[in-house]
Design an enzyme around this catalytic site. Structure first.
Site, PDB file in Angstrom:
ATOM      1  N   GLU A 156      26.081 121.135 157.286  1.00 39.35           N
ATOM      2  CA  GLU A 156      25.373 122.282 157.808  1.00 39.35           C
ATOM      3  C   GLU A 156      26.223 123.083 158.806  1.00 39.35           C
ATOM      4  O   GLU A 156      25.617 123.098 160.052  1.00 39.35           O
ATOM      5  CB  GLU A 156      23.913 121.628 158.247  1.00 39.35           C
ATOM      6  CG  GLU A 156      23.332 121.054 157.085  1.00 39.35           C
ATOM      7  CD  GLU A 156      21.689 120.867 157.429  1.00 39.35           C
ATOM      8  OE1 GLU A 156      21.467 120.601 158.567  1.00 39.35           O
ATOM      9  OE2 GLU A 156      21.002 120.469 156.516  1.00 39.35           O
ATOM     10  N   GLU A 266      21.081 117.618 149.940  1.00 46.36           N
ATOM     11  CA  GLU A 266      19.788 117.096 150.430  1.00 46.36           C
ATOM     12  C   GLU A 266      18.705 118.384 149.931  1.00 46.36           C
ATOM     13  O   GLU A 266      19.039 119.482 149.988  1.00 46.36           O
ATOM     14  CB  GLU A 266      19.751 117.593 152.014  1.00 46.36           C
ATOM     15  CG  GLU A 266      20.614 116.647 152.892  1.00 46.36           C
ATOM     16  CD  GLU A 266      20.577 116.845 154.497  1.00 46.36           C
ATOM     17  OE1 GLU A 266      19.693 117.259 154.734  1.00 46.36           O
ATOM     18  OE2 GLU A 266      21.627 116.827 155.000  1.00 46.36           O
TER      19      GLU A 266
END
Length: 885
Positions: A156, A266
């Protein structure tokens, strides 16, 4: 019955479920249009594994997790989830790709305070590179199979982790990608391991601009990732992912890059986890696009992202994983849902297994009856008449113990022009369904009648409590069955009362779905206005993180009023009574807890295949040599069960063996042609059990297995020749181990004085132990040791995840070996769960000592040592089919 094309088949609705709406547009399935080999990677997990043994091997094997992301060795982001600690069980369970979040070496979130490290010591080396190098070095030198690892150097990066502003930080990120990529490759090269697999860029969402720049740069520098990674978390991603994936594949083509596999490392929100009707929407979408994907990590490591329960249990999410994993080896078929790319609507996936003549559809997510329009069924494969079976998988809480999903439709149907139309009654958007179509079987399973009443708590008569709406659109909340629950159950007058009708006089299991807020508690159960017993609840992570609690009732035939109350006497509040109530399920167990697992639902290995030739064994699995049929059976409680293998032979007979969670039991041989039941009484743990049937000699046709726990089997639990049971406080202790008295809300076992006591401070030094003297008659052999234990250990809060810690006990046999047992976090020091530890003892009298030289173990309430097998296995010739005794 046989049903012609165009006439709807309907199943018997579950008792107590509200009437369903009329079918919406159909879910269309075309088995003549195959869309590729089943990939099976959509049930990956992020931190789904916590420690070696957490989750149990049976839970992991049954879920068939092919990919997971874990922390690096000694990573500080979380106290467990270490890749090297979980790789043994992961690879043993069929795991293929073990991803490592390298930045999880940092303790904080966002990493390093969200700022890119610099060169603090001025040595000319970016400070992250030595950290990354150590991660790869540990894997390269300590892993049993470094080739199965995929390193993720950045997680991320777009969302507050070092490179959020692409316009100003693009060049820095690309340069850092090169540095990280080269560092990873250099370590593997140094150890002669060849190419190290690397995944990236790892963005929190799809970015067309960042992806284009990254791929163009990586191609130019010969540093393309082996797996392309981004995240799809919010509900709206159910609508947008296919478009993102299309943009990605177009980008590869535009840049002249060969296909790179995708892993969405995810996905999903809290409301999706453990919820079959939500999971099937995500899974079908990812399988349709042939990508791998991992459920997000919102709570703690070790329970498959909230898709397994307690020490060894299945919840509704686990059964969805299991059903999906069972499709391995098949071809996917075209599915057209009523509304593609629309969140919270009916979706599905389908496979066809021509070799075994089996077609499967997994579907769910809508609130109306499900109309299925099936075509492409080849008569040469299936015959003109097919067997149709549907099982239902309901939401049962994150810690709910879900047994085998019941058959809700079972019939035969005529196939005309390859087509079949059927309707499955449904009013539950949180449920998912498994449809299986095969040729006619010898032993079709009937519609289940075990569940005689299911009442949503909010539909009971409520006093002194509040009904709460649990809006399914809230992404950060766990779902409640029916969309509502009952809370504020904290007054002496709090009660929930409902009526049930018992079809016969006998025993019934009442399963209460509710949430206890990090502490155990209790309610008083009244039957027809009279106190019957206490219901003792285990602790849960929170009021919304629900689990099941079961009690057994004896009811006469007819209608009864059941009531759970916060007070036994109407004036004194029971300890820990403030528990959320979600649903009440009543099961008829008068004939015992019974389950049947047909061969058509087994995982077949080696040369095993379903056979359809013999009228006496249609749908049986042919087993010989190294072949096996494996079943994942779930049990309601720990104790003795009769496990029966139903088989047929056409020749001189066969010799079968039954594998039970990795231990083999020889069964008496069958003799001559015929149909046989081979039965063995085995002490099984509550939850998931892996049962594998093999033939050590001859060839057998396996119809399936059944499990039974009734009065006879329960009585065996109390046979002192077979089972030794003791309160922990009565056993010898040494060192710092001490007897503790627990609060009144404990769900533990009370001693003769009615007080719950346990033994704590076991471990953290070799001298601090609890010892089980060897009972007479418990000579060398196979045993099950059941330890009722509590573990609420956590490390200091770092981020939004509960930083839970597993504890361990080493069970040492004097004069023999030592076995390590893992005890996952269970929310409270006075909330006790059973942990079953398989032991093979090699002495006839050596005592068993529980300890841990290096760290504390859990608190121990009771111990039970049981012979693994009670009595001698039998094989008898029968005339009846599987489950028809």
């Amino acid at each position: 019955m046989a049903v012609s094309v165009g006439i709807a088949l309907s199943a018997t609705c579950l008792s107590g479920v509200s009437a369903s709406a009329a079918p919406a547009d159909p879910l269309a399935v075309d088995f003549s249009q195959t869309t590729g080999a089943f990939r099976g990677g959509a049930t990956g997990t992020l931190y789904g594994l916590g420690d070696d043994g957490v989750p149990s091997q049976a839970v992991l094997d049954g879920a068939r997790i092919t990919n997971t992301s874990q922390k690096p060795p000694q990573g500080a982001q979380h106290p467990n989830g270490d890749a090297l600690q979980v790789e043994k069980s992961f690879f043993a369970g069929g795991g293929k790709d073990l991803y490592v979040y390298a930045q999880d070496m940092y303790p904080d979130w966002a990493y390093n305070g969200g700022k890119r490290p610099g060169d603090a010591n001025g040595d000319g080396v970016w400070d992250y590179l030595p950290i990354l190098k150590q991660v790869v070095e540990d894997v390269a030198t300590k892993s049993q199979d470094p080739s199965k690892y995929v390193f993720i150097p950045f997680n991320e990066a777009d969302a507050g982790n070092w490179y959020p502003n692409w316009s100003t930080q693009k060049d820095q990120f690309l340069a850092d990608w090169s540095a990280a990529y080269d560092t990873i490759q250099s370590v593997y090269a140094e150890h002669g391991l060849g190419h190290a697999r690397v995944g990236g860029p790892g963005d929190s969402t799809w970015h067309a601009d960042r992806s284009a720049d990254f791929l163009g740069y990586a191609k130019q520098h010969a540093q393309l990732p082996d797996v392309f990674i981004w995240h799809e978390l919010g509900t709206n991603n159910l609508a947008t992912f296919r478009g993102h994936h299309d943009a990605y594949t177009a980008l590869l083509k535009q840049l002249g890059i060969d296909p790179i596999p995708v892993n969405i490392t995810e996905y999903g929100m809290l409301r999706d986890m453990g919820t079959p009707g939500q999971l099937v929407q995500w899974i079908s979408m990812f399988e349709d696009e042939k990508v791998d994907a991992q459920t997000a990590y919102w709570n703690y490591a070790g329970n498959l992202s909230d898709n397994s329960s307690r020490n060894n249990g299945a919840n509704g999410g686990w059964w969805m994983f299991n059903w999906y994993g069972d499709l391995a080896g098949a071809q996917t078929a075209a599915v057209t849902p009523p509304h593609l790319n629309t969140p919270d609507t009916l979706q599905g996936l389908a496979t066809i297994d021509d070799a075994n003549r089996k077609a499967t559809v997994l579907f769910g997510g809508g609130s109306a009856d499900v109309a299925l329009s099936v075509k492409g069924l080849d008569v040469s494969t299936f015959g003109e008449t097919v067997q149709v079976q549907v099982r239902a998988d309901r939401l049962n809480g994150a810690e709910g113990a879900s047994l085998q999903p019941p058959v809700v439709l079972s019939t035969t149907a005529k196939i005309r022009n390859g087509e079949l139309q059927l309707t499955v009654p449904n009013s539950d958007r949180y449920a998912a369904y498994q449809l299986q179509i095969t040729p006619e079987t010898t032993d079709p399973q009937p519609v289940s009648t075990a569940l005689v009443n299911s009442t949503e708590a909010e539909n009971a008569t409520i006093a002194g409590a509040t009904v709460y709406n649990q809006d399914p659109s809230r992404e950060w909340s766990f779902m409640a069955s029916g969309g509502k629950d009952v809370g504020s159950f904290n007054k002496a007058a709090s009660s929930a009362t409902w009526n049930v009708t018992a079809p016969t006089t006998g025993d019934y299991r009442l399963s209460v779905l509710g949430g206890a807020n990090q502490a155990p508690g209790m309610h008083a159960l009244f039957v027809d206005g009279a106190f019957d017993q206490l219901v003792k609840y285990s602790a849960d992570l929170g009021w919304g993180y629900r689990g099941t609690t079961d009690v057994t009732l004896h009811l006469t035939a007819g209608t009864h009023a059941l009531s759970v109350r916060a007070s036994k006497d109407g004036s004194t509040l029971l300890p820990g009574a403030d528990i959320t109530l979600d649903r009440f399920d009543l099961y008829d167990i008068t004939a015992g807890e019974q389950a049947v697992y047909p061969a058509a639902e087994a995982r077949l290995t080696g040369d095993a295949a379903l056979s359809w030739q013999s009228p006496a064994a249609r749908g049986y699995a042919t087993i010989t040599g190294n072949a096996s049929a494996t079943f994942f059976a779930t049990t309601a409680e720990t104790g003795y069960y009769d496990v029966t293998v139903h088989s047929a032979t056409t020749g001189t007979g066969a010799t079968l063996s039954l594998g039970v969670n990795g231990r083999t039991i020889a069964l008496p041989a069958t003799s001559g042609p015929g149909t046989f039941d081979s039965t063995v009484r085995v002490f099984l743990p509550q939850g998931v059990n892996e049962l594998a049937v093999r033939a050590s000699a001859g060839t057998a046709l396996i119809g399936g297995i059944s499990t039974l726990r009734g009065a006879v089997q329960k009585a065996a639990d109390s046979d002192p020749a077979a089972v030794f049971h003791s309160e922990a406080e009565t056993l010898p202790r040494s060192g710092a181990a001490v007897v503790q008295t627990e609060p009144a809300n404990s769900n533990g076992s009370a001693d003769a004085q009615g007080v719950v006591r346990d033994v704590g401070y076991i471990g953290n030094g070799a001298a601090n132990t609890l010892t089980i003297p060897r009972p007479t008659g418990f000579a060398a052999g196979d045993y099950q040791l059941v330890i009722a234990a509590a573990n609420a250990d956590k490390s200091a809060a770092i981020n939004y995840n509960p930083q839970v810690i597993s504890r361990f006990l080493d069970v040492a046999e004097t004069g023999g070996a030592s076995t390590r047992a893992a005890f996952r976090h269970n929310y409270s020091w006075n909330s006790f769960w059973d942990k079953t530890v398989p032991l093979t003892l090699t002495t006839d009298a050596g005592a068993l000592t529980l300890g841990n030289a290096t760290a504390y173990g859990p608190n121990v309430d009771t111990v039970t040592l049981a012979h693994f097998v009670s009595g001698a296995p039998t094989t008898v010739k029968v005339q009846t089919g599987l489950g028809r005794k």
